[in-house]
Write a protein that holds these residues in place. Structure first.
Motif: not given
Length: 240
Positions: A184, A201, A204, A208, A224
């Protein structure tokens, strides 16, 4: 750079005004949600960056973000909020914000985020204006083809609809190096162009959204890697 800052906290606006002046940026401040949206809609293409508070009078930041994305997929949006819940951040990012900064924040941090988003958008414009040299696709894998000039990506020949600036860049980074695992932190630096601030986040939420858009028309090919990050791999997917 021309910035629209929609922020109802006068102390925050006054503080940032000093830093914006030091950068010699042209900034318009609006302390009401509806007025901020109206200012954007008057000339959507004139804004380089929008900073958007989550809690605003007359119209909240979530609703404003949705309306802006109906008009422009690409104008960078940084959402600001005193609320630090994961759900607020994820919702903001899923609705089209490019970044999320939690109050209280360092003015220098916000300046760095703005510069990073602006540099990224400038590079995109240069790539779009560059001659194609008869090259149809910049990335081609078993199932995915991507054209940087047109900012279009296809899964099994079908266009992925509604990709935002960051979603396209994220897919371009992953698909450009199939099977390579990206943390990340690496994706934040490569796609968002700023050093890791601990806000995983952001990545993420964009993964998504990207998966959802891709998987409506094709196989699951963004994987993932638990404890590390993500990778692109469509080598084992067989077309039906």
């Amino acid at each position: 750079m021309r910035i629209l800052m929609i922020e109802d906290n006068e102390s925050v606006s006054e503080m940032m005004k000093i830093f914006f002046m030091n950068e010699k940026w042209d900034v318009e401040f609006k302390n009401d949600g509806k007025e901020g949206l109206d200012a954007f809609l008057e000339n959507p293409k004139s804004w380089d960056i929008i900073t958007l508070d989550l809690n605003l009078p007359s119209m909240d930041g979530i609703a404003i973000c949705q309306e802006i994305r109906k008009v422009s997929r690409d104008v960078p949006i940084i959402m600001l909020s005193a609320r630090d819940s994961e759900s607020d951040q994820v919702i903001g990012l899923e609705l089209g914000a490019d970044d999320y900064v939690t109050k209280p924040f360092s003015p220098l941090t916000l300046i760095a985020r703005i510069k990073a988003l602006y540099r990224r958008s400038e590079r995109v414009e240069v790539m779009e204006e560059a001659p194609r040299l008869h090259k149809t696709y910049d990335v081609e894998t078993n199932h995915v083809k991507m054209n940087i000039s047109t900012r279009e990506a296809y899964v099994d020949g079908q266009l992925i609809e509604g990709l935002t600036l960051k979603e396209f860049d994220l897919l371009l980074t992953l698909a450009g190096k199939p099977k390579q695992v990206f943390s990340r932190e690496q994706l934040l630096e490569l796609v968002w162009d700023y050093q890791y601030y601990g806000d995983e986040r952001t990545v993420d939420a964009h993964i998504k959204k990207l998966r959802k858009k891709m998987e409506t028309i094709g196989p699951s090919i963004i994987h993932t890697v638990w404890g590390i990050g993500y990778k692109f791999d469509d080598s084992g997917v067989v077309e039906e």
